[in-house]
Write an enzyme that holds these catalytic residues in place. Structure first.
Site: not given
Length: 282
Positions: A169, A216, A249
């Protein structure tokens, strides 16, 4: 040939590291036993997807100049190390330490530095409307002082000769930055991290693997396509971009280990790809 083993979590004293030769590599993946959901899942910020592991860790905390870090030594000294970079939840997130320990069990000293330098990581219970302002104070491309300190520590204190980097991330963006600036870092794995506001995303110094998720909410597939095209047109080193079907994600390091049968193979494959990339290039 690379052999990959999926094992239940073992404490350090029970971990047997099999020597890796040029013809055969042994890869270990660990499965923690307790998992709890992230807070504020009813109204999360996009990066909140996933679960917080209840995991104690096999390493220890150390001081690296002006920052703290979580360090796990490889059972056998290979002279290789991997810097593992946190997501928005900070260097103390058990999930990130779990991934660092998994990598350490495969022949690397791993270190998870506090790239927020003592500032508070994002808390899922906070008001989501404040996320953008919070994020402005955490620039993943203004970390050179910390990277320099960690590289010096690994060389002097851990006798490291070869270094790789993995990030998730926010940390994936940091990996992208490092791989464009530090030629001494031999390989990078950027996991759902993308540079959105820069034209130069292709000047990689060494081989880099990019892992993305199809569903995502943070990184639309259009951004992945743009990165793919720029690397294809301009990149002069090895790279690979993998987008995992149906995943969201955080799936590599924050998704439940007891997830649906449809998801688990993707999680295992992404972790295996990460390790194989490090084994090949570090």
């Amino acid at each position: 040939m690379v052999r990959v083993y999926l094992l239940p979590f073992l404490p350090m004293e029970c971990l047997d590291y099999l020597h890796r030769s040029e013809s055969q590599a042994c890869v270990y993946l660990y499965s923690p036993t307790k998992i709890s959901p992230m807070a504020n899942e009813a109204h999360p910020c996009p990066c909140d997807i996933g679960h917080r592991l209840e995991y104690g860790g096999m390493g220890r905390e150390v001081q690296v100049e002006h920052i703290k870090a979580y360090l796990t030594k490889c059972p056998v000294d290979t002279g290789k190390a991997v810097i593992v970079i946190q997501d928005i939840f900070g260097w103390q997130l058990p999930n990130t330490r779990y991934m660092a320990d998994m990598i350490a069990g495969n022949g690397y000293t791993t270190i998870v530095p506090d790239f927020f330098v003592g500032q508070e990581p994002w808390d899922p219970s906070w008001d989501r409307s404040t996320f953008s302002e919070w994020l402005k104070t955490k620039d993943a491309r203004k970390i050179d002082r910390e990277v320099d300190a960690v590289l010096k520590y690994l060389k002097q204190q851990c006798h490291t000769r070869k270094v790789g980097v993995v990030g998730f991330c926010w940390g994936g963006v940091a990996v992208h930055h490092i791989m464009m600036k530090y030629p001494e870092v031999r390989a990078g794995v950027s996991v759902y991290g993308i540079v959105k506001d820069s034209e130069d995303v292709h000047s990689l110094k060494n081989p880099t693997l990019f892992i993305f998720a199809e569903n995502d909410a943070v990184i639309p597939l259009e951004q992945v396509s743009l990165l793919t095209q720029k690397l294809k047109d301009h990149c002069k080193v090895e790279y690979q971009i993998k987008t995992f079907s149906g995943q969201t994600h955080g799936f590599v390091h924050r998704k439940r280990e007891d997830c649906s049968p449809e998801d688990k193979p993707y999680i295992d494959e992404a972790r295996r790809n990460l390790l194989e990339w490090l084994n090949k290039y570090v």
